[in-house]
Motif scaffolding. Structure first.
Motif, mmCIF file in Angstrom:
data_model
loop_
_atom_site.group_PDB
_atom_site.id
_atom_site.type_symbol
_atom_site.label_atom_id
_atom_site.label_comp_id
_atom_site.label_asym_id
_atom_site.label_seq_id
_atom_site.Cartn_x
_atom_site.Cartn_y
_atom_site.Cartn_z
ATOM 1 N N PRO A 1 0.543 6.395 -2.684
ATOM 2 C CA PRO A 1 -0.897 6.941 -3.153
ATOM 3 C C PRO A 1 -0.789 8.155 -3.898
ATOM 4 O O PRO A 1 -1.456 9.170 -3.447
ATOM 5 N N ALA A 2 -0.147 8.155 -4.936
ATOM 6 C CA ALA A 2 0.124 9.384 -5.820
ATOM 7 C C ALA A 2 0.719 8.955 -7.038
ATOM 8 O O ALA A 2 1.356 7.966 -7.222
ATOM 9 N N ASN A 3 0.391 9.913 -7.866
ATOM 10 C CA ASN A 3 0.959 9.721 -9.363
ATOM 11 C C ASN A 3 2.548 9.964 -9.530
ATOM 12 O O ASN A 3 3.354 9.380 -10.140
ATOM 13 N N GLY A 4 2.734 10.902 -8.701
ATOM 14 C CA GLY A 4 4.472 11.247 -8.651
ATOM 15 C C GLY A 4 5.088 10.329 -7.588
ATOM 16 O O GLY A 4 4.344 9.967 -6.522
ATOM 17 N N PHE A 5 6.306 9.706 -7.897
ATOM 18 C CA PHE A 5 6.922 8.896 -7.009
ATOM 19 C C PHE A 5 7.753 9.729 -5.897
ATOM 20 O O PHE A 5 8.824 10.201 -6.089
ATOM 21 N N THR A 6 6.845 10.194 -4.721
ATOM 22 C CA THR A 6 7.541 10.851 -3.858
ATOM 23 C C THR A 6 7.802 10.151 -2.477
ATOM 24 O O THR A 6 6.701 9.716 -1.788
ATOM 25 N N PRO A 7 8.951 9.788 -2.015
ATOM 26 C CA PRO A 7 9.343 8.952 -0.648
ATOM 27 C C PRO A 7 8.392 9.478 0.365
ATOM 28 O O PRO A 7 7.963 8.750 1.175
ATOM 29 N N TYR A 8 8.119 10.760 0.570
ATOM 30 C CA TYR A 8 7.595 11.355 1.816
ATOM 31 C C TYR A 8 6.149 10.717 1.980
ATOM 32 O O TYR A 8 5.868 10.370 3.225
ATOM 33 N N LEU A 9 5.725 10.218 0.691
ATOM 34 C CA LEU A 9 4.286 9.767 0.751
ATOM 35 C C LEU A 9 4.246 8.126 1.131
ATOM 36 O O LEU A 9 3.031 7.570 1.009
ATOM 37 N N ILE A 10 5.407 7.581 1.257
ATOM 38 C CA ILE A 10 5.302 6.054 1.422
ATOM 39 C C ILE A 10 4.741 5.811 2.833
ATOM 40 O O ILE A 10 5.069 6.203 3.849
ATOM 41 N N PRO A 11 3.665 5.115 2.634
ATOM 42 C CA PRO A 11 2.917 4.879 4.040
ATOM 43 C C PRO A 11 3.533 3.861 5.138
ATOM 44 O O PRO A 11 4.316 2.986 4.497
ATOM 45 N N ILE A 12 3.457 4.331 6.332
ATOM 46 C CA ILE A 12 4.416 3.561 7.435
ATOM 47 C C ILE A 12 3.182 3.302 8.452
ATOM 48 O O ILE A 12 2.583 4.133 9.068
ATOM 49 N N PRO A 13 2.889 2.000 8.711
ATOM 50 C CA PRO A 13 3.365 0.823 7.863
ATOM 51 C C PRO A 13 2.694 0.739 6.637
ATOM 52 O O PRO A 13 1.680 1.463 6.469
ATOM 53 N N LYS A 14 2.883 -0.376 5.827
ATOM 54 C CA LYS A 14 2.396 -0.528 4.597
ATOM 55 C C LYS A 14 1.038 -0.907 4.725
ATOM 56 O O LYS A 14 0.367 -1.411 5.675
ATOM 57 N N ASN A 15 0.225 -0.273 3.610
ATOM 58 C CA ASN A 15 -1.253 -0.457 3.577
ATOM 59 C C ASN A 15 -1.483 -1.812 2.945
ATOM 60 O O ASN A 15 -1.299 -2.120 1.941
ATOM 61 N N PRO A 16 -2.151 -2.829 3.573
ATOM 62 C CA PRO A 16 -2.234 -4.050 3.422
ATOM 63 C C PRO A 16 -3.364 -4.211 2.206
ATOM 64 O O PRO A 16 -3.332 -5.099 1.268
ATOM 65 N N GLU A 17 -4.117 -3.161 2.037
ATOM 66 C CA GLU A 17 -5.104 -3.055 0.744
ATOM 67 C C GLU A 17 -4.648 -2.469 -0.244
ATOM 68 O O GLU A 17 -5.143 -2.356 -1.414
ATOM 69 N N SER A 18 -3.209 -1.948 -0.306
ATOM 70 C CA SER A 18 -2.648 -1.443 -1.382
ATOM 71 C C SER A 18 -1.278 -1.710 -1.446
ATOM 72 O O SER A 18 -0.314 -0.669 -1.660
ATOM 73 N N LEU A 19 -0.855 -3.009 -1.443
ATOM 74 C CA LEU A 19 0.587 -3.439 -1.522
ATOM 75 C C LEU A 19 1.013 -3.497 -3.130
ATOM 76 O O LEU A 19 2.114 -3.270 -3.473
ATOM 77 N N ARG A 20 -0.083 -3.444 -3.826
ATOM 78 C CA ARG A 20 0.275 -3.553 -5.346
ATOM 79 C C ARG A 20 -0.865 -2.377 -6.042
ATOM 80 O O ARG A 20 -1.710 -2.016 -5.562
ATOM 81 N N ARG A 21 -0.270 -1.729 -7.054
ATOM 82 C CA ARG A 21 -1.238 -0.571 -7.649
ATOM 83 C C ARG A 21 -0.844 -0.603 -8.940
ATOM 84 O O ARG A 21 0.227 -0.319 -9.450
ATOM 85 N N LEU A 22 -1.837 -0.348 -9.971
ATOM 86 C CA LEU A 22 -1.672 -0.436 -11.185
ATOM 87 C C LEU A 22 -2.691 1.119 -11.507
ATOM 88 O O LEU A 22 -3.634 1.391 -11.397
#
Length: 453
Positions: A124-145
């Motif tokens: 949920p950020a423009n920068g690709f930061t592993p710390y911000l990876i949601p656990i568990p995955k957010n089913p409403e945001s499995l894909r993002r453009l």
């Protein structure tokens, strides 16, 4: 470290163009770097930099002729810098130069647009930061453009020589990476000569040259990176050894709960320093960097203030293995230095609570590494690969959802359509692991359009 690149006539089809209007002359060099191959004996990255230098147009009053060597020396000072980052802007397209060639001034800009697509988990950020990876995955945001203009900005630079301070450069950079990645904010502002740097600049603890280039604005998560207000002194001996030290204004990040502990105001400056050995005209180096900090908090249980020493150590290197290939490497360790790292700076980890001890904080340990390689297919087309990890080592046997480590991988391809226009594409993969062994990953492809003027 001083490097001088001679302006060869091969790269310059026109040295002087007079403009009759307004009483100004335009002195321009137009690069033909593509006509020079690796067989010339030059590193391809030098050919690329010469094309950038050649793309800057120097304007002089009344068409005065300025020695080409003077122009090239000043423009190379802009590009050859111990603390220049890959994502920093290129020299202004137009530079105004004084009659005697001792002063050049220019204002430039950078248009940088990134578009990205996440799948199988998104950040949920423009920068690709592993710390911000949601656990568990957010089913409403499995894909993002998504897309962002962050990094687009304006800057002002002045390059000159003064009998008292010698060769100097003043630099101010602002970009649109503030509020909602569109707010205008100050990014850098400093004055630098051969030995001194004063202002808002890259910390001495960072080694930007050892960081593999990425399109991703966050970059590898094992990097130590920050901009501080500082006073830095550096000196190079016999073009082989460089030492530097700085006093930097602190910005601590302390996990105080406000009930049992509270962060105190920073009152001791951070001290950063490095010693570097370099070879091949500065194209390769090995650097050992150190950081000293004083972190303060108040124990509200006993009504006492405490000072905790924080520190960091980093070994970094970059070097050419051929005219077309460069390698990168960084390894770092420390305690209480987490706000200098890319991943752990997302939280408050400089000081954290001691397990089962109310009112007490301590400086946890963190370890990071970065490995990378770069290959030039031509002076205009090049690729990078990067692998990085950041690990967190707190006290106690944590079994909750606390961050344990993050993994970051990137592979990209860049094409300089012109010395001023660049496009690129990148694939990113990341993973976050928690102490309770829960983990998730994210994937991203990114495209970039960049124009420098």
């Amino acid at each position: 470290m001083k490097l001088h690149v001679a302006l060869n006539s091969v790269y310059c089809r026109r040295l002087l163009l007079l403009l009759s209007a307004g009483g100004f002359g335009l002195l321009g060099c137009y690069g033909q770097a593509d006509s020079v191959g690796v067989g010339s004996g030059k590193a391809v990255e030098d050919i690329r930099r010469e094309a950038m230098v050649s793309s800057t147009h120097v304007i002089t009053e009344n068409g005065e002729k300025v020695p080409v060597d003077s122009i090239v020396k000043k423009l190379n000072r802009f590009y050859i810098d111990q603390f220049r980052h890959f994502q920093d802007p290129r020299a202004p397209y137009f530079m105004f130069m004084s009659k005697d060639g001792k002063l050049a001034m220019g204002m430039g800009g950078l248009i940088r647009i990134r578009g990205f697509y996440d799948w199988n988990g998104s950040i949920p950020a423009n920068g690709f930061t592993p710390y911000l990876i949601p656990i568990p995955k957010n089913p409403e945001s499995l894909r993002r453009l998504g897309s962002t203009p962050a990094g687009t900005g304006l800057f002002f630079t002045i390059l000159g020589h003064n009998s008292f301070i010698g060769d100097f450069m003043g630099f101010i950079q602002c970009d649109f990476s503030g509020y909602e990645n569109r707010g205008f904010k100050l990014k850098k502002a400093y004055l630098q000569n051969d030995h001194w740097t004063v202002g808002y600049a890259t910390t001495t603890f960072e080694d930007p040259a050892a960081e593999p280039p990425t399109i991703d604005g966050s970059g590898p998560n094992g990097v130590n990176s920050r901009t501080n207000i500082l006073v830095r002194y550096s000196k190079t001996f016999k073009d082989k050894w460089t030492v530097a030290g700085s006093v930097e204004f602190p910005q601590s990040s302390i996990d105080a709960d406000g009930e049992y502990t509270k962060a105190c105001s920073d009152y001791v400056p951070d001290i950063a320093a490095f010693a570097q050995y370099q070879w091949n005209g500065g194209k390769g180096h090995v650097r050992l960097s150190g950081l000293f900090r004083m972190l303060s908090y108040r124990d509200l249980v006993e009504s006492r203030n405490h000072n905790i020493v924080g520190w960091g150590a980093q070994l970094s290197t970059t070097f050419l293995v051929s005219h077309s290939c460069r390698l990168f490497g960084i390894a770092s360790v420390g305690q209480g230095h987490e706000s200098y790292t890319t991943d752990l700076a997302c939280g408050s980890f400089d000081l954290v609570a001691k397990p089962f001890q109310r009112g007490e904080l301590y400086a946890p340990a963190g370890v990071g590494y970065v490995l990378g390689a770069q290959y030039y297919f031509t002076p205009k087309v090049y690729s990078n690969v990067a692998l990085s990890q950041q690990r967190y080592y707190p006290k106690g046997d944590l079994k909750d959802g606390q961050y344990k480590y993050g993994l970051y991988g990137a592979v990209n391809l860049f094409w300089d359509i012109t010395p001023r226009l660049e496009i690129g594409a990148e694939y990113l993969i990341g993973e976050r692991m928690n102490f309770n062994k829960e983990h998730e990953s994210a994937n991203r492809v990114t495209a970039m359009f960049m124009f420098s003027f």
